[in-house]
Scaffold this motif. Structure first.
Motif, PDB file in Angstrom:
ATOM      1  N   ALA A  23       0.836  -1.205   0.000  1.00 43.88           N
ATOM      2  CA  ALA A  23       0.000   0.000   0.000  1.00 43.88           C
ATOM      3  C   ALA A  23       0.869   1.252   0.000  1.00 43.88           C
ATOM      4  N   GLY A  24       0.481   2.219  -0.808  1.00 46.51           N
ATOM      5  CA  GLY A  24       1.178   3.489  -0.848  1.00 46.51           C
ATOM      6  C   GLY A  24       2.410   3.530  -1.723  1.00 46.51           C
ATOM      7  N   PHE A  25       2.784   2.410  -2.334  1.00 54.65           N
ATOM      8  CA  PHE A  25       4.006   2.363  -3.138  1.00 54.65           C
ATOM      9  C   PHE A  25       4.006   3.418  -4.232  1.00 54.65           C
ATOM     10  N   PHE A  26       2.874   3.631  -4.897  1.00 54.02           N
ATOM     11  CA  PHE A  26       2.857   4.502  -6.076  1.00 54.02           C
ATOM     12  C   PHE A  26       2.722   5.983  -5.746  1.00 54.02           C
ATOM     13  N   GLN A  27       2.756   6.336  -4.460  1.00 50.63           N
ATOM     14  CA  GLN A  27       2.890   7.746  -4.112  1.00 50.63           C
ATOM     15  C   GLN A  27       4.329   8.208  -4.316  1.00 50.63           C
ATOM     16  N   GLU A  28       5.283   7.342  -4.016  1.00 50.96           N
ATOM     17  CA  GLU A  28       6.707   7.611  -4.242  1.00 50.96           C
ATOM     18  C   GLU A  28       7.341   6.348  -4.815  1.00 50.96           C
ATOM     19  N   PRO A  29       6.980   5.987  -6.029  1.00 48.97           N
ATOM     20  CA  PRO A  29       7.403   4.702  -6.580  1.00 48.97           C
ATOM     21  C   PRO A  29       8.895   4.641  -6.895  1.00 48.97           C
ATOM     22  N   ILE A  30       9.412   3.422  -6.871  1.00 43.28           N
ATOM     23  CA  ILE A  30      10.785   3.136  -7.277  1.00 43.28           C
ATOM     24  C   ILE A  30      10.721   2.444  -8.633  1.00 43.28           C
ATOM     25  N   GLY A  31      11.486   2.936  -9.592  1.00 46.64           N
ATOM     26  CA  GLY A  31      11.496   2.326 -10.914  1.00 46.64           C
ATOM     27  C   GLY A  31      12.902   2.224 -11.461  1.00 46.64           C
ATOM     28  N   SER A  32      13.020   1.690 -12.663  1.00 51.03           N
ATOM     29  CA  SER A  32      14.321   1.578 -13.334  1.00 51.03           C
ATOM     30  C   SER A  32      14.380   2.463 -14.563  1.00 51.03           C
ATOM     31  N   GLY A  33      13.430   3.405 -14.679  1.00 49.24           N
ATOM     32  CA  GLY A  33      13.391   4.305 -15.823  1.00 49.24           C
ATOM     33  C   GLY A  33      14.346   5.470 -15.673  1.00 49.24           C
ATOM     34  N   PRO A  34      14.337   6.399 -16.605  1.00 52.68           N
ATOM     35  CA  PRO A  34      15.317   7.490 -16.614  1.00 52.68           C
ATOM     36  C   PRO A  34      15.098   8.551 -15.533  1.00 52.68           C
ATOM     37  N   PHE A  35      13.906   8.587 -14.914  1.00 52.32           N
ATOM     38  CA  PHE A  35      13.622   9.619 -13.921  1.00 52.32           C
ATOM     39  C   PHE A  35      13.053   9.006 -12.651  1.00 52.32           C
ATOM     40  N   VAL A  36      13.165   9.767 -11.549  1.00 53.52           N
ATOM     41  CA  VAL A  36      12.590   9.359 -10.266  1.00 53.52           C
ATOM     42  C   VAL A  36      11.608  10.427  -9.806  1.00 53.52           C
ATOM     43  N   VAL A  37      10.645  10.017  -9.001  1.00 49.20           N
ATOM     44  CA  VAL A  37       9.594  10.926  -8.555  1.00 49.20           C
ATOM     45  C   VAL A  37      10.093  11.798  -7.411  1.00 49.20           C
ATOM     46  N   GLU A  38       9.954  13.111  -7.590  1.00 49.30           N
ATOM     47  CA  GLU A  38      10.242  14.054  -6.506  1.00 49.30           C
ATOM     48  C   GLU A  38       8.965  14.399  -5.756  1.00 49.30           C
ATOM     49  N   SER A  39       7.874  14.622  -6.503  1.00 48.86           N
ATOM     50  CA  SER A  39       6.581  14.900  -5.883  1.00 48.86           C
ATOM     51  C   SER A  39       5.482  14.594  -6.885  1.00 48.86           C
ATOM     52  N   PHE A  40       4.283  14.301  -6.356  1.00 47.62           N
ATOM     53  CA  PHE A  40       3.163  13.962  -7.229  1.00 47.62           C
ATOM     54  C   PHE A  40       1.863  14.423  -6.590  1.00 47.62           C
ATOM     55  N   GLU A  41       1.127  15.258  -7.331  1.00 45.53           N
ATOM     56  CA  GLU A  41      -0.218  15.662  -6.947  1.00 45.53           C
ATOM     57  C   GLU A  41      -1.154  15.190  -8.057  1.00 45.53           C
ATOM     58  N   PRO A  42      -1.910  14.098  -7.807  1.00 39.72           N
ATOM     59  CA  PRO A  42      -2.745  13.520  -8.867  1.00 39.72           C
ATOM     60  C   PRO A  42      -3.621  14.559  -9.555  1.00 39.72           C
ATOM     61  N   GLY A  43      -3.631  14.491 -10.874  1.00 40.40           N
ATOM     62  CA  GLY A  43      -4.451  15.394 -11.667  1.00 40.40           C
ATOM     63  C   GLY A  43      -3.907  16.791 -11.786  1.00 40.40           C
ATOM     64  N   ALA A  44      -2.739  17.057 -11.201  1.00 39.75           N
ATOM     65  CA  ALA A  44      -2.198  18.416 -11.223  1.00 39.75           C
ATOM     66  C   ALA A  44      -0.753  18.437 -11.692  1.00 39.75           C
ATOM     67  N   THR A  45       0.180  17.914 -10.880  1.00 41.62           N
ATOM     68  CA  THR A  45       1.602  18.041 -11.188  1.00 41.62           C
ATOM     69  C   THR A  45       2.358  16.774 -10.794  1.00 41.62           C
ATOM     70  N   LEU A  46       3.227  16.340 -11.677  1.00 43.18           N
ATOM     71  CA  LEU A  46       4.189  15.276 -11.392  1.00 43.18           C
ATOM     72  C   LEU A  46       5.574  15.851 -11.659  1.00 43.18           C
ATOM     73  N   ARG A  47       6.396  15.918 -10.609  1.00 41.12           N
ATOM     74  CA  ARG A  47       7.738  16.471 -10.752  1.00 41.12           C
ATOM     75  C   ARG A  47       8.756  15.345 -10.611  1.00 41.12           C
ATOM     76  N   LEU A  48       9.682  15.276 -11.573  1.00 42.37           N
ATOM     77  CA  LEU A  48      10.674  14.207 -11.645  1.00 42.37           C
ATOM     78  C   LEU A  48      12.081  14.798 -11.691  1.00 42.37           C
ATOM     79  N   THR A  49      13.043  14.005 -11.230  1.00 40.39           N
ATOM     80  CA  THR A  49      14.460  14.341 -11.363  1.00 40.39           C
ATOM     81  C   THR A  49      15.177  13.168 -12.006  1.00 40.39           C
ATOM     82  N   PRO A  50      16.376  13.374 -12.559  1.00 43.02           N
ATOM     83  CA  PRO A  50      17.075  12.290 -13.265  1.00 43.02           C
ATOM     84  C   PRO A  50      17.440  11.132 -12.339  1.00 43.02           C
ATOM     85  N   ASN A  51      17.376   9.942 -12.895  1.00 44.29           N
ATOM     86  CA  ASN A  51      17.834   8.733 -12.211  1.00 44.29           C
ATOM     87  C   ASN A  51      19.322   8.569 -12.521  1.00 44.29           C
ATOM     88  N   ALA A  52      20.169   8.870 -11.532  1.00 44.90           N
ATOM     89  CA  ALA A  52      21.624   8.831 -11.752  1.00 44.90           C
ATOM     90  C   ALA A  52      22.110   7.450 -12.156  1.00 44.90           C
TER      91      ALA A  52
END
Length: 509
Positions: free
Chosen positions: A185-214
């Motif tokens: 439960a709650g994983f997709f509020q701050e998910p971990i992935g293997s893609g090029p970016f990581v989640v910094e913050s997420f407001e559903p329906g408004a803003t998703l802010r990402l930073t590079p995955n080093a």
């Protein structure tokens, strides 16, 4: 079978969607900005489009939603990427091989890939992700009925179907791999992935802010940040683009394209798309159960005139439920506009003119189209009530069949009819209250043979049934327009409307 070393930004013509794209401006506090020198890379990229990102779960009920797909391509990784009809490149998969009848597909994973928290991506994560798709029974699960998955070792994954499935690669190109912890439960509020970016913050329906995955396996993106914003109102989105608050967008109305092309600060490009403007009619609604009624409603709308007026840049009258770019396309005889014949057919079918048809849609840019269709139907005495809904409500009601007509742009993931017709039009899927056992049999046979010519013939039979039964109205093939500001470099429009951003950079004075 095949492998890849770098994700292509421009896919071949054809594939699905609607969405949002990228934007950029150089950072005001960058030292190079102060000296007036050009910024070679980095910067903050802002993305805005007509479909909000409501959910980051690529395995859930919104898995095939364009907003979720857009976010997933930035945060997670796919096994394979579709680049055209029958063309695929590996992402997490280094290679793959079907057995003789395509009922079993074996994938070998790329070595050394890690999630953004440093843990390795293993075959067990692929298995857990796939099993989560099946258990969730979301839209994506409809592609994989009867499938099982196993991991013989850490780098090998085997997908097994009860029947041959030559379309498997097209179907699996919509699948993203998440860590086994994604079930928590709650994983997709701050998910971990293997893609090029990581989640910094997420407001559903408004803003998703990402930073590079080093630690991104294909090289850390040069951007400082990537932000997706929801700006569903067309006028507000166009203003944001032209003022520089947003630097790239797409799905602009045709009447805006000429003005955007005249702006020297913008690049405007239209690319072919597999998208088809689709108006399903709910066969479980009593007033719409008769195919003769559905066909009559279709005949009552002057789609050619509507397209010429509203979509001169991006629309072409359709002659099939799927695009010519998709494997399985088969042209049909167009439904000619004839309101008198339509009225006579409704009368003959005993249509109740006191019926109010609820027509749901979710995008502001469809409003003029909806108004035009409502007007044509009113001319023959049919009352249609447009219902514009928030995207989350639209999706919930779509699956619950809480509508009489439904408007959306549909594509075919993987450029294969199996991911459209085979996934959506079966009795089991029950996506539009329509069930035809003959159609089910044809679609099952088309999905189980590895003979391409035979698949094309079977899909032609299926399309003829869908067209003649008026399961929906299929007014228009869609081209996808993009616009981006100067300073955005390395961005290429993609035909499926779901771009990648790991090779985009920002420069400016």
């Amino acid at each position: 079978m095949t492998f890849r070393t770098r994700r292509p930004l421009a896919s071949a013509a054809g594939a699905l969607a609607l969405l949002i794209v990228a934007a950029a401006c150089s950072s005001s506090d960058d030292p190079a900005s102060e000296t007036g020198d050009s910024v070679a890379a980095g910067g903050d990229l802002t993305v805005a489009g007509p479909i909000p990102i409501e959910n980051l779960d690529p395995h859930g009920p919104a898995s095939m939603d364009a907003g979720t797909q857009l976010a997933a391509r930035a945060i997670f990784s796919q096994l394979v990427v579709s680049t055209g009809s029958g063309e695929f490149e590996g992402e997490l998969a280094e290679s793959w091989e079907p057995n003789a009848d395509a009922s079993e597909w074996t994938f070998t994973l790329r070595e050394g890939v890690e999630f953004s928290d440093g843990t390795p991506v293993t075959a067990a994560d692929v298995v857990a992700s796939f099993e989560r798709v099946l258990a969730g029974e979301g839209p994506l699960a409809g592609n994989f009925g009867g499938y099982t998955v196993a991991a013989p070792d850490e780098s090998t994954v085997v997908f097994t179907s009860a029947a041959p499935d030559a379309a498997f690669l097209g179907k699996i190109s919509s699948f993203f791999v998440t860590p086994q912890a994604a079930a928590e439960a709650g994983f997709f509020q701050e998910p971990i992935g293997s893609g090029p970016f990581v989640v910094e913050s997420f407001e559903p329906g408004a803003t998703l802010r990402l930073t590079p995955n080093a630690g991104y396996w294909d090289g850390e993106p040069a951007l400082d940040s990537l932000e997706f914003q929801s700006i569903p109102e067309v006028a507000a989105r166009m203003t944001a683009l032209q003022t520089g608050e947003v630097d790239v967008t797409w799905s602009m109305p045709d009447d805006q394209i000429a003005a955007l092309k005249s702006d020297s600060d913008l690049t405007v490009e239209t690319v072919p798309s597999p998208g088809v403007l689709t108006m399903w009619m709910n066969g479980s609604t009593p007033a719409l159960q008769d195919p003769a009624v559905r066909r009559a409603l279709w005949q009552a709308v002057d789609f050619e005139a509507i397209i010429a007026s509203l979509y001169p840049e991006t629309g072409t009258p359709a002659d099939s439920p799927i695009s010519p770019a998709v494997l399985g396309y088969a042209p049909q005889e167009p439904v000619e506009y004839d309101p008198e014949a339509a009225k006579a057919a409704l009368d003959a079918a005993g249509f109740d003119y006191g019926t109010v048809i609820r027509w749901q849609f979710s995008q502001a840019n469809f409003r003029n189209f909806v108004d035009a269709v409502v007007s044509d139907l009113a001319d023959i005495g049919v009352t249609v009530e447009p219902q514009e809904k928030e995207q989350a409500v639209f999706l919930e009601d779509l699956l619950a069949l809480n509508w009489d007509m439904n408007l959306q742009q549909l594509g075919s993931q993987g450029y294969d009819a199996a991911t459209n017709l085979g996934r959506l039009y079966t009795c089991e899927a029950n996506r539009m209250g329509y069930c035809n056992e003959d159609l089910d049999r044809i679609l099952a046979e088309a999905g189980s043979t590895s003979d391409t010519a035979q698949r094309e013939e079977l899909y032609a039979q299926a399309i003829e049934i869908i067209w003649n039964d008026g399961v929906g109205m299929y007014p228009m093939f869609v081209e996808q327009p993009y616009a981006w500001r100067s300073g955005v470099e390395g961005f290429e429009p993609v035909s499926d409307g779901v771009p990648y951003f790991d090779e985009v950079t920002v420069s400016g004075d």
